[in-house]
Design a protein around this motif. Structure first.
Motif, PDB file in Angstrom:
ATOM      1  N   GLU A   1       0.873  -1.366   0.004  1.00  0.00           N
ATOM      2  CA  GLU A   1      -0.167   0.030  -0.030  1.00  0.00           C
ATOM      3  C   GLU A   1       0.790   1.312   0.034  1.00  0.00           C
ATOM      4  O   GLU A   1       0.539   2.263  -0.568  1.00  0.00           O
ATOM      5  N   ASN A   2       1.877   1.104   0.914  1.00  0.00           N
ATOM      6  CA  ASN A   2       2.782   2.267   0.873  1.00  0.00           C
ATOM      7  C   ASN A   2       4.081   2.273   0.059  1.00  0.00           C
ATOM      8  O   ASN A   2       5.096   2.899   0.316  1.00  0.00           O
ATOM      9  N   LYS A   3       3.980   1.759  -1.108  1.00  0.00           N
ATOM     10  CA  LYS A   3       5.188   1.399  -1.831  1.00  0.00           C
ATOM     11  C   LYS A   3       5.572   2.925  -2.499  1.00  0.00           C
ATOM     12  O   LYS A   3       5.068   3.690  -2.917  1.00  0.00           O
ATOM     13  N   GLY A   4       6.875   3.105  -2.346  1.00  0.00           N
ATOM     14  CA  GLY A   4       7.488   4.391  -2.606  1.00  0.00           C
ATOM     15  C   GLY A   4       7.418   5.464  -1.602  1.00  0.00           C
ATOM     16  O   GLY A   4       7.840   6.493  -2.029  1.00  0.00           O
ATOM     17  N   LYS A   5       6.439   5.502  -0.537  1.00  0.00           N
ATOM     18  CA  LYS A   5       6.492   6.386   0.372  1.00  0.00           C
ATOM     19  C   LYS A   5       7.011   5.923   1.723  1.00  0.00           C
ATOM     20  O   LYS A   5       6.547   6.469   2.786  1.00  0.00           O
ATOM     21  N   LEU A   6       7.844   4.801   2.135  1.00  0.00           N
ATOM     22  CA  LEU A   6       8.341   4.300   3.144  1.00  0.00           C
ATOM     23  C   LEU A   6       9.476   5.275   3.718  1.00  0.00           C
ATOM     24  O   LEU A   6       9.656   5.178   4.907  1.00  0.00           O
ATOM     25  N   GLY A   7      10.011   5.992   3.087  1.00  0.00           N
ATOM     26  CA  GLY A   7      10.919   6.970   3.729  1.00  0.00           C
ATOM     27  C   GLY A   7      12.293   6.506   3.763  1.00  0.00           C
ATOM     28  O   GLY A   7      12.986   6.010   3.253  1.00  0.00           O
ATOM     29  N   ALA A   8      12.686   6.835   5.158  1.00  0.00           N
ATOM     30  CA  ALA A   8      14.141   6.681   5.822  1.00  0.00           C
ATOM     31  C   ALA A   8      14.450   5.486   5.637  1.00  0.00           C
ATOM     32  O   ALA A   8      13.321   4.783   6.094  1.00  0.00           O
ATOM     33  N   VAL A   9      15.687   5.017   5.269  1.00  0.00           N
ATOM     34  CA  VAL A   9      16.152   3.487   5.374  1.00  0.00           C
ATOM     35  C   VAL A   9      17.214   3.567   6.498  1.00  0.00           C
ATOM     36  O   VAL A   9      18.182   4.345   6.166  1.00  0.00           O
ATOM     37  N   LYS A  10      17.332   2.538   7.499  1.00  0.00           N
ATOM     38  CA  LYS A  10      18.375   2.282   8.276  1.00  0.00           C
ATOM     39  C   LYS A  10      19.268   1.066   8.152  1.00  0.00           C
ATOM     40  O   LYS A  10      18.773   0.021   7.745  1.00  0.00           O
ATOM     41  N   SER A  11      20.459   1.313   8.041  1.00  0.00           N
ATOM     42  CA  SER A  11      21.290   0.054   7.987  1.00  0.00           C
ATOM     43  C   SER A  11      22.353   0.440   9.257  1.00  0.00           C
ATOM     44  O   SER A  11      22.778   1.301   9.629  1.00  0.00           O
ATOM     45  N   SER A  12      22.786  -0.970   9.775  1.00  0.00           N
ATOM     46  CA  SER A  12      23.544  -0.944  10.703  1.00  0.00           C
ATOM     47  C   SER A  12      24.752  -1.831  10.667  1.00  0.00           C
ATOM     48  O   SER A  12      24.599  -2.842   9.849  1.00  0.00           O
ATOM     49  N   LEU A  13      25.917  -1.723  11.052  1.00  0.00           N
ATOM     50  CA  LEU A  13      27.105  -2.753  11.093  1.00  0.00           C
ATOM     51  C   LEU A  13      27.419  -2.952  12.369  1.00  0.00           C
ATOM     52  O   LEU A  13      27.716  -1.955  13.365  1.00  0.00           O
ATOM     53  N   ARG A  14      27.767  -3.969  12.891  1.00  0.00           N
ATOM     54  CA  ARG A  14      27.946  -4.400  14.346  1.00  0.00           C
ATOM     55  C   ARG A  14      29.457  -4.958  14.491  1.00  0.00           C
ATOM     56  O   ARG A  14      29.660  -5.696  13.626  1.00  0.00           O
ATOM     57  N   ASN A  15      29.880  -4.747  15.633  1.00  0.00           N
ATOM     58  CA  ASN A  15      31.326  -5.108  16.049  1.00  0.00           C
ATOM     59  C   ASN A  15      32.261  -4.815  14.846  1.00  0.00           C
ATOM     60  O   ASN A  15      32.982  -6.003  14.565  1.00  0.00           O
ATOM     61  N   VAL A  16      32.435  -3.672  14.562  1.00  0.00           N
ATOM     62  CA  VAL A  16      33.396  -3.385  13.779  1.00  0.00           C
ATOM     63  C   VAL A  16      34.798  -3.208  14.641  1.00  0.00           C
ATOM     64  O   VAL A  16      34.793  -2.421  15.529  1.00  0.00           O
ATOM     65  N   PRO A  17      35.998  -3.864  14.155  1.00  0.00           N
ATOM     66  CA  PRO A  17      37.001  -3.845  14.972  1.00  0.00           C
ATOM     67  C   PRO A  17      37.986  -2.461  14.811  1.00  0.00           C
ATOM     68  O   PRO A  17      39.190  -2.664  14.601  1.00  0.00           O
ATOM     69  N   THR A  18      37.454  -1.438  14.968  1.00  0.00           N
ATOM     70  CA  THR A  18      38.019  -0.130  15.024  1.00  0.00           C
ATOM     71  C   THR A  18      37.365   0.549  16.191  1.00  0.00           C
ATOM     72  O   THR A  18      36.327   0.548  16.709  1.00  0.00           O
ATOM     73  N   SER A  19      38.395   1.461  16.563  1.00  0.00           N
ATOM     74  CA  SER A  19      37.901   2.282  18.082  1.00  0.00           C
ATOM     75  C   SER A  19      36.851   3.285  17.488  1.00  0.00           C
ATOM     76  O   SER A  19      36.875   3.692  16.436  1.00  0.00           O
ATOM     77  N   PRO A  20      35.734   3.471  18.412  1.00  0.00           N
ATOM     78  CA  PRO A  20      34.823   4.192  18.083  1.00  0.00           C
ATOM     79  C   PRO A  20      35.306   5.782  17.854  1.00  0.00           C
ATOM     80  O   PRO A  20      34.629   6.102  16.836  1.00  0.00           O
ATOM     81  N   ARG A  21      36.130   6.116  18.719  1.00  0.00           N
ATOM     82  CA  ARG A  21      36.804   7.379  18.129  1.00  0.00           C
ATOM     83  C   ARG A  21      37.142   7.750  16.905  1.00  0.00           C
ATOM     84  O   ARG A  21      37.115   8.811  16.113  1.00  0.00           O
ATOM     85  N   LYS A  22      37.877   6.667  16.168  1.00  0.00           N
ATOM     86  CA  LYS A  22      38.623   6.690  15.067  1.00  0.00           C
ATOM     87  C   LYS A  22      37.330   6.632  13.950  1.00  0.00           C
ATOM     88  O   LYS A  22      37.187   7.468  12.798  1.00  0.00           O
ATOM     89  N   MET A  23      36.408   6.006  14.282  1.00  0.00           N
ATOM     90  CA  MET A  23      35.347   5.748  13.328  1.00  0.00           C
ATOM     91  C   MET A  23      34.033   7.106  13.275  1.00  0.00           C
ATOM     92  O   MET A  23      33.918   7.546  12.230  1.00  0.00           O
ATOM     93  N   ARG A  24      34.276   7.824  14.323  1.00  0.00           N
ATOM     94  CA  ARG A  24      33.587   8.976  14.618  1.00  0.00           C
ATOM     95  C   ARG A  24      34.215  10.115  13.783  1.00  0.00           C
ATOM     96  O   ARG A  24      33.587  11.124  13.407  1.00  0.00           O
ATOM     97  N   LEU A  25      35.576  10.129  13.653  1.00  0.00           N
ATOM     98  CA  LEU A  25      36.072  11.036  12.885  1.00  0.00           C
ATOM     99  C   LEU A  25      35.494  11.041  11.334  1.00  0.00           C
ATOM    100  O   LEU A  25      35.344  12.293  10.766  1.00  0.00           O
ATOM    101  N   VAL A  26      35.485   9.872  10.563  1.00  0.00           N
ATOM    102  CA  VAL A  26      35.020   9.841   9.447  1.00  0.00           C
ATOM    103  C   VAL A  26      33.725   9.919   9.322  1.00  0.00           C
ATOM    104  O   VAL A  26      33.202  10.555   8.444  1.00  0.00           O
ATOM    105  N   ALA A  27      32.719   9.381  10.409  1.00  0.00           N
ATOM    106  CA  ALA A  27      31.236   9.655  10.447  1.00  0.00           C
ATOM    107  C   ALA A  27      30.872  10.993  10.417  1.00  0.00           C
ATOM    108  O   ALA A  27      29.856  11.608   9.740  1.00  0.00           O
ATOM    109  N   ASP A  28      31.765  11.996  11.043  1.00  0.00           N
ATOM    110  CA  ASP A  28      31.448  13.334  11.215  1.00  0.00           C
ATOM    111  C   ASP A  28      31.698  14.065   9.868  1.00  0.00           C
ATOM    112  O   ASP A  28      31.102  15.129   9.594  1.00  0.00           O
TER     113      ASP A  28
END
Length: 156
Positions: free
Chosen positions: A26-53
């Motif tokens: 019924e809502n094809k084409g109107k579903l909006g935002a999509v969320k994807s996640s990646l878990r347990n990446v062996p990099t420190s969060p601080r280094k990853m946040r630098l790139v994410a920012d």
């Protein structure tokens, strides 16, 4: 009044899946935002946040270029995650072409994950604890055009 019969778990699951499928059709084409996640990446969060920012709020094609030509090790991981999010958006919104959609990185956040604790020899018979950190990355992409259309309709 009839007392509602308690359904078996397998029947409830099947009915829920059918309702979800009907909602998606019924809502094809109107579903909006999509969320994807990646878990347990062996990099420190601080280094990853630098790139994410660097890519937060950017358009998807610009964010891909930033990640592709960045020297950080974390940028390779985020590039793959962004491509996955774009593919997921394309699967949910089949009737909208990816070229017409103005995709952008709506949200991106990095959470810390498990920490492996190791020991390293130190002088005078001591041991220092080494913490090998990892992280969880979540990215949400959305269509800029869809946001502006919804706000225009609500203002009318």
């Amino acid at each position: 009044m009839e007392a509602e019969k308690k359904l078996k778990k397998s029947v409830r699951i099947r009915l829920q899946k059918e309702a979800d499928k009907k909602f998606r059709e019924e809502n094809k084409g109107k579903l909006g935002a999509v969320k994807s996640s990646l878990r347990n990446v062996p990099t420190s969060p601080r280094k990853m946040r630098l790139v994410a920012d660097m890519i937060r709020g950017e358009r998807a094609n610009i964010a891909l270029n930033i990640l592709r030509f960045d020297a950080h090790h974390a940028s390779n991981t985020l590039e793959k995650l962004l491509l996955t999010a774009i593919a997921d958006w394309q699967m949910q919104n089949e009737d909208i072409s990816i070229e017409d959609a103005d995709l952008y990185v709506k949200e991106i956040f990095v959470d810390s994950a498990r920490m492996l604790k190791r020991l390293r020899p130190a002088p005078q018979g001591r041991a220092h604890r080494i913490r090998k950190r990892s992280n969880h990355v979540t990215i949400v992409i959305d269509n800029h055009n869809q946001d502006t259309n919804e706000t225009k309709e609500s203002n009318k």
